[in-house]
Design a protein around this motif. Sequence first.
Motif, PDB file in Angstrom:
ATOM      1  N   UNK A  14       1.202  -1.048  -0.578  1.00 34.04           N
ATOM      2  CA  UNK A  14      -0.041  -0.326   0.006  1.00 34.04           C
ATOM      3  C   UNK A  14       0.872   1.173  -0.055  1.00 34.04           C
ATOM      4  N   UNK A  15       1.701   1.512   0.759  1.00 36.28           N
ATOM      5  CA  UNK A  15       2.820   2.595   0.768  1.00 36.28           C
ATOM      6  C   UNK A  15       3.227   2.459  -0.539  1.00 36.28           C
ATOM      7  N   UNK A  16       3.805   1.801  -0.753  1.00 38.32           N
ATOM      8  CA  UNK A  16       4.550   1.676  -2.464  1.00 38.32           C
ATOM      9  C   UNK A  16       3.462   1.641  -3.799  1.00 38.32           C
ATOM     10  N   UNK A  17       2.438   1.624  -3.477  1.00 37.55           N
ATOM     11  CA  UNK A  17       1.643   2.248  -4.328  1.00 37.55           C
ATOM     12  C   UNK A  17       1.532   4.037  -3.783  1.00 37.55           C
ATOM     13  N   UNK A  18       1.076   4.483  -2.705  1.00 37.78           N
ATOM     14  CA  UNK A  18       1.330   5.992  -2.532  1.00 37.78           C
ATOM     15  C   UNK A  18       2.163   6.824  -3.332  1.00 37.78           C
ATOM     16  N   UNK A  19       3.563   5.849  -2.833  1.00 37.44           N
ATOM     17  CA  UNK A  19       4.933   7.010  -3.069  1.00 37.44           C
ATOM     18  C   UNK A  19       4.579   6.851  -4.329  1.00 37.44           C
ATOM     19  N   UNK A 139      -9.468   1.737 -20.033  1.00 35.51           N
ATOM     20  CA  UNK A 139     -10.563   1.001 -19.226  1.00 35.51           C
ATOM     21  C   UNK A 139     -10.251   0.852 -17.962  1.00 35.51           C
ATOM     22  N   UNK A 140      -8.920   1.264 -17.442  1.00 35.38           N
ATOM     23  CA  UNK A 140      -9.334   1.560 -15.905  1.00 35.38           C
ATOM     24  C   UNK A 140      -8.847   0.049 -15.326  1.00 35.38           C
ATOM     25  N   UNK A 184      -6.946   0.411  -7.263  1.00 37.46           N
ATOM     26  CA  UNK A 184      -7.809   2.619  -6.869  1.00 37.46           C
ATOM     27  C   UNK A 184      -7.615   2.944  -8.283  1.00 37.46           C
ATOM     28  N   UNK A 185      -6.388   2.403  -9.308  1.00 38.99           N
ATOM     29  CA  UNK A 185      -5.989   3.042 -10.435  1.00 38.99           C
ATOM     30  C   UNK A 185      -5.215   2.809 -10.559  1.00 38.99           C
ATOM     31  N   UNK A 186      -5.621   1.521 -11.637  1.00 43.44           N
ATOM     32  CA  UNK A 186      -4.269   0.746 -12.855  1.00 43.44           C
ATOM     33  C   UNK A 186      -3.738   0.920 -13.089  1.00 43.44           C
ATOM     34  N   UNK A 187      -4.394   2.449 -14.255  1.00 38.26           N
ATOM     35  CA  UNK A 187      -4.311   3.251 -14.867  1.00 38.26           C
ATOM     36  C   UNK A 187      -2.933   3.575 -14.811  1.00 38.26           C
ATOM     37  N   UNK A 188      -3.327   5.262 -13.449  1.00 34.81           N
ATOM     38  CA  UNK A 188      -2.095   5.108 -13.178  1.00 34.81           C
ATOM     39  C   UNK A 188      -0.829   4.378 -13.007  1.00 34.81           C
TER      40      UNK A 188
END
Length: 365
Positions: A14-19, A139-140, A184-188
Motif C-alpha cells: 500500500x505504501x509503495x502504491x501511494x509513493x 479501461x481502468x 483503485x487506479x490501475x491506469x496510473x
Amino acid sequence: MNNRLLKADYIDIYAFQQDLLTWFNEEQRDLPWRKDKDPYKIWVSEIMLQQTRVDTVIPYFHRFIEQFPTIAALSEAEEEKVLKAWEGLGYYSRARNLQTAVREVYEKYGGVVPNHPKEIATLKGVGPYTAGAILSIAYGLPEPAVDGNVMRVLSRILLITDDIAKASSRKVFEAAVRELISHDNPSDFNQALMELGALICTPRSPSCLLCPVRDHCHAFNEGKQNELPVKVKKIKKREVQLAAALLTDSEGRLLIRKRPDKGLLANLWEFPNIELNLQYVSEKEQLKEAINTKYDTNISITDMIGQIEHIFTHLTWNINVYQGKLDRVIEDKDLKLVSLEEIKIYPFPVSHQKMLKQYIEAAGI
DNA sequence: CAAACGTGGCA
DNA sequence: TTGCCAAGTTT
C-alpha cells in the motif's frame, strides 16, 4: 523464482502504491496521448511506442491522429496512406497490423475496442503488453502491462534476477504486477511504473537519490541497482552488399517498385536493387543484367553516385548507388515510373530516401 | 525459444 | 566508432 509473493512481501504494497502514484501525479510528462482515455488513441500510441522513443513518436502521433482521427477513418484509409504516415518510424508491420486490427474492431465490434483480455489479445499486433496497456490505461482494468521499463524497475525493487531477454521471464513480472497493482487506479499505476523507468530508474546510472520508491527498493538497499536487470543478449548481425539503380526515362521519371508483402520493409517502395554475390563480375554488369531480365527492359548504367551504409537491428546493408537510363518498362501495380513530384506519395524506407537525396544532389535538380 | 523486424540517439 | 538502448509482436 520462489513462490512466496515473489518477494513482494519485502515491501509494504500500500505504501509503495501511494509513493509511486503521488510521484506520478506530480512529475508525469505532458504527453499527447495522455489528454484523454480514448481507447483508439491509447492503442495507436502504444503501437508507435513499441521499441521506439517517446520523443520520436510525438510528431508521428500528432500527424497520425490528425489524418486518421477515429477507428472509422483508419479503417477506410488506403494502406499506402497509412504506411506513408508511418514512414521513418520503422517496424512497418506495426502499421499494417494496426490497420488490420482496427478494421476488425470496426466490423466485428461496432468500432468499440474490446475491453476483455481474451478478445483484445486476438487482435493483430496486440500482444501481452499492448493488451494490458489498453485495458489498464483506457479501461481502468487491473491488468499487467509489462514492458522493458516495468521489467527493469521491478527487477530492482523486487531483486528479480531472471534474464529479461528471455520471453519466459515476462510472466514472472506479470505475476509481480498483479500483486502490486493499485486496484483503485490501475491506469496510473501501470503508467507510473513505466514513467519511473523512463525518468528515474534508467538502464544506466539510475537516479536512486531522486527515486520516490527507493525505500521500497530491495536492490537499492543492497547497493545492487547497477547489477540489475539481468539481460543476456546475443546478436549476430549479417552484412549484405547491394547495388541499386536510380533509372530515369526520357522524361526524367524514376523507376520504383513495391516490395513484397512479407518480410523486411514489406509493402514499402524502393529503387530496383540486387544483392551482389559474384565479386569477379562488375557490379554495373550484374545490376544491368539483373534488372533487364527481371523487368524485361533495356537499361544502361552510367555513374555510381554514392554509397550508403544502412544499419538495421539484425543486419547491415552496404549499398552502391548507381544512376542510369531506361527506354520503357511495363508498369503495373508494383512497378511504376514516377516524377519527383509524384514520388512523394509513396512510402519509402529511410535507406532509399537517402538514395533519392543523393540522386537529386548528383543531378543538381 | 530464437530470430526477424527499423530507426535514431547517445556514451 | 561501436554497441547498446527505446512503452514488443510475430513466426
